[in-house]
Structures are given as C-alpha cells and as structure tokens.
Design a protein around this motif. Sequence first.
Motif, PDB file in Angstrom:
ATOM      1  N   ASN A  53     -12.467 -48.534  -3.207  1.00 45.35           N
ATOM      2  CA  ASN A  53     -12.447 -49.670  -4.131  1.00 45.35           C
ATOM      3  C   ASN A  53     -13.137 -50.876  -3.483  1.00 45.35           C
ATOM      4  N   GLU A  54     -12.721 -51.153  -2.241  1.00 44.08           N
ATOM      5  CA  GLU A  54     -13.280 -52.285  -1.476  1.00 44.08           C
ATOM      6  C   GLU A  54     -14.798 -52.138  -1.319  1.00 44.08           C
ATOM      7  N   ARG A  55     -15.252 -50.931  -1.018  1.00 48.41           N
ATOM      8  CA  ARG A  55     -16.673 -50.716  -0.758  1.00 48.41           C
ATOM      9  C   ARG A  55     -17.503 -50.730  -2.045  1.00 48.41           C
ATOM     10  N   ILE A  56     -16.926 -50.268  -3.135  1.00 48.33           N
ATOM     11  CA  ILE A  56     -17.669 -50.357  -4.411  1.00 48.33           C
ATOM     12  C   ILE A  56     -17.842 -51.830  -4.771  1.00 48.33           C
ATOM     13  N   LYS A  57     -16.770 -52.607  -4.579  1.00 45.39           N
ATOM     14  CA  LYS A  57     -16.880 -54.042  -4.888  1.00 45.39           C
ATOM     15  C   LYS A  57     -17.903 -54.727  -3.985  1.00 45.39           C
ATOM     16  N   ALA A  58     -17.945 -54.337  -2.716  1.00 49.87           N
ATOM     17  CA  ALA A  58     -18.860 -54.985  -1.768  1.00 49.87           C
ATOM     18  C   ALA A  58     -20.321 -54.611  -2.020  1.00 49.87           C
ATOM     19  N   THR A  59     -20.564 -53.374  -2.494  1.00 49.36           N
ATOM     20  CA  THR A  59     -21.950 -52.899  -2.583  1.00 49.36           C
ATOM     21  C   THR A  59     -22.454 -52.727  -4.020  1.00 49.36           C
ATOM     22  N   GLY A  60     -21.536 -52.648  -5.000  1.00 45.30           N
ATOM     23  CA  GLY A  60     -21.930 -52.496  -6.405  1.00 45.30           C
ATOM     24  C   GLY A  60     -22.481 -51.124  -6.753  1.00 45.30           C
ATOM     25  N   LYS A  61     -22.268 -50.152  -5.888  1.00 42.10           N
ATOM     26  CA  LYS A  61     -22.826 -48.810  -6.169  1.00 42.10           C
ATOM     27  C   LYS A  61     -21.926 -47.719  -5.606  1.00 42.10           C
ATOM     28  N   PHE A  62     -22.055 -46.541  -6.162  1.00 45.08           N
ATOM     29  CA  PHE A  62     -21.310 -45.374  -5.668  1.00 45.08           C
ATOM     30  C   PHE A  62     -21.951 -44.121  -6.246  1.00 45.08           C
ATOM     31  N   THR A  63     -21.591 -42.965  -5.703  1.00 48.09           N
ATOM     32  CA  THR A  63     -22.047 -41.695  -6.282  1.00 48.09           C
ATOM     33  C   THR A  63     -20.836 -40.928  -6.797  1.00 48.09           C
ATOM     34  N   VAL A  64     -21.095 -40.022  -7.726  1.00 48.11           N
ATOM     35  CA  VAL A  64     -20.073 -39.071  -8.177  1.00 48.11           C
ATOM     36  C   VAL A  64     -20.607 -37.674  -7.882  1.00 48.11           C
ATOM     37  N   SER A  65     -19.857 -36.892  -7.093  1.00 48.44           N
ATOM     38  CA  SER A  65     -20.171 -35.468  -6.931  1.00 48.44           C
ATOM     39  C   SER A  65     -19.128 -34.712  -7.752  1.00 48.44           C
TER      40      SER A  65
END
Lengths: 220, 220
Positions: A53-65
Amino acid sequence: MNPKILNTLSYGMYAIGVEGEHYPSASIVNTVFQITSSPMTIAVSVNHNNYTNERIKATGKFTVSVLSENTSGFVIGALGFNSGRDSDKLKNINYKVLRENVPVLRENICCWFLCKVVNTVETMTHTVFFAEIKAGSDDYSGTPMTYDYYHKVIKGRAPKNAPTYQPDTGDDRSPQLKYVCPICRFVYKDSEQTVPFEELPDDWKCPICGVPKSEFKIEG
Amino acid sequence: MNPKILNTLSYGMYAIGVEGEHYPSASIVNTVFQITSSPMTIAVSVNHNNYTNERIKATGKFTVSVLSENTSGFVIGALGFNSGRDSDKLKNINYKVLRENVPVLRENICCWFLCKVVNTVETMTHTVFFAEIKAGSDDYSGTPMTYDYYHKVIKGRAPKNAPTYQPDTGDDRSPQLKYVCPICRFVYKDSEQTVPFEELPDDWKCPICGVPKSEFKIEG
C-alpha cells in the motif's frame, strides 16, 4: 445474519508487484476487478498496514500477475504472509523487473499487466486503488486460480490483513492443540488428521510454504 | 498487450435488487467484492446507463443475491439483458420484497444481503458503490456461480454495459451469417454448429433466456 455468507463471493488470486525501497517487492491479494473497458481500468483493495500500500502510494504504479492453478503454495506463502518492508520477499521466486522498475512473476502465471494509479479511496482498513492498465502480456495461458480453489485445494487461509479475513470462531467443542506454521499460519490440528503432528516424519514440511516441521509453533 | 488477458480475472455472478419507481427491479453484475470485514463493507460496479445505478443513487440501498450454479439462464436473461426502467423484469421470477422495499431472489441462490451506500466513486463509464452490509441470510448453500462457469457452461456473454464487455473481434476468416438473440445477444453461428439455424425445430428457444427462434435476428 451469518458473516460467513460472504464466503460465497468469488475472487481470483493475484500477486501485486511494487518498486520497493531496497528490493522489488510483491504481495498476494484476491480483490482485483475490472471497472471500465475503455480506458481499461481496474480496482484493487490493499490493507493500510501493508508495505505494498505504502509503495503504491509512493510510486503511483504496480503490476498484477494473475496466478494460475499451477502456482505453488510456496509462492503464496512467501509473498502473502511476510512483509517486504524489511526482507527480500522475492529472493527465492522467479521474476523479472520491467523497465518501470516493477516486478512481475515469471512462472505459473496466466498473464501480467502494469497499472498506473488514477484515483484512491480510503476505507476504515483498506485503500482501493483505481488504476489504468498501461501494458501487459501478449497472451494468457493456464487456468486462473480462484480464491475458492486456494482454500479448497491448496487449503490456504487468509492472513490478518486480508479484507476476507475471519477470526477463528472456536467451533471446536473442546480446546485442541494446534500446530501453526510461523510463516503462512497454516494450521495442523491432530483432531482433523489421521497422523498426529508429532508422528509426522522429521522432513515433513508446511504444505503451503515449505517451512520445516521443526519450526511449527504449538498453540493451545 | 492483448486486451483478452483481462478474461483471466475471476468474478462471481450476482443479482442486484433495487426499489424501482413502479416495480421492484433487479439486474445482473459480476463485480461485487468485499473491502473490509469490520464494518462489513463491499464494493459493486454498476454502469452509468443502468436503471439500477439510478435507483441506488435515489434510494441509497440495494440487495445482493449471490447466484448459484443452479440459477437458470432464464433468470440471467430476464435480469441481465433488459431494463427495469419501463418493464417489470421480475414478473416471471420467484422473489420476495424485504421490509426495506428491496427485492431478493428466492430460488437457486447461495444467500442474499442488504446494503446501505456509504460512498460512491465515478469512473468514465461506471459508478463504484461502497456499501455497508446491514442484514443478510442466516446461512448459505449451493456452489456460487462464477463468471467463468457462466461463460463456459451456460455459454453466456456480457451485455454492452458490463465492465467486462468485449466487442466481437471478427476472428472469422470470412464473413458468416450470425443469428442473434434480441434479448440476451446469444449468438448462433452456422459455421460453429452441426445443425444450421434454419433447420432447428420451430419450437427451439434461446438456450440462455428462452426467447423463441422466430425472434432471432440475422446479422451479417
């Protein structure tokens, strides 16, 4: 009303990859769903306390596998029941890092896609991220793992931070000793098994995440 | 990236019940998911153009009936491919109306629950309603119908307003006549069947929603 009726909602199983501060990181979620088809937008729900959660907020991006039925319990144990805040969760996992610095799994997944956050909604315990899909696999393969399959076939359970977590309701008539995996919280109860825990071979391992028998904790 | 990879996301099948202006009404969605366990909160995504969306906004409440694998294609056809704006969609369906004036299905469902909206998020095409669960069944039964089961076993498809709708990509090498159900858009292609459409018996009906053969439309 019985809260267990919510067990009838159907979900998949997904690894969410994020750019960590020290290592690429990933965690397991079951709540990914499509919101619109144009622009392709999905929503995903992630607990406030999770490093993801913290890292998505910090970077604005994520992947879904998208995990397939062939994804091993080891992967789910390694990613779903540890925090990436202070450890390299992907250490023993086969993955690649996209040029956007976000990891995706390489083995036994149906497909992957890269998401950019466009909106967030806070609830009491979880953030719901709305995100546009910016890139993804050219194809998909395998059978997607459902949450139901994970419970029934892999015999997994939800960690405390999952939206679908339910505390043990103590259905047992009398208290029973439980042998609990310290990593994934898999529970071995003598009362439900043919072979008592103590009589399992010394090289027996947690069927979910592979932790050796000797590290299991006894809970009353 | 191939947009079809999004077909690997897993969903259930649900009837959303609302208080209509003239009749109780209901529609079919596949995107219901739990957000927090305390207070028990779910999210559901509903297309802006749907009467259900309008009625949830007007009344702040709705029900979710969790469809089981025994739910007939007729129910999905009647609720999923018509609008309740100008017709009594529940006319031929077995349902009851809760004291809150919202209907729930009575037959072949796993369970139902009543929701009160606490937040809404608008996207380009859909509203995501966040809602607390206020009441529900005392128990659940049957096997929940997944969206995958609906596609593979009931051979259903998504209506145009569904978040998961995908236009026909015209994979055919040469143009083929298609016979299309005017209600649920079920497609009968001679090239994929043993019996050509015209040779089907006169009392043949749409396998999804029961519309008679005579009402099928030919599309080039």
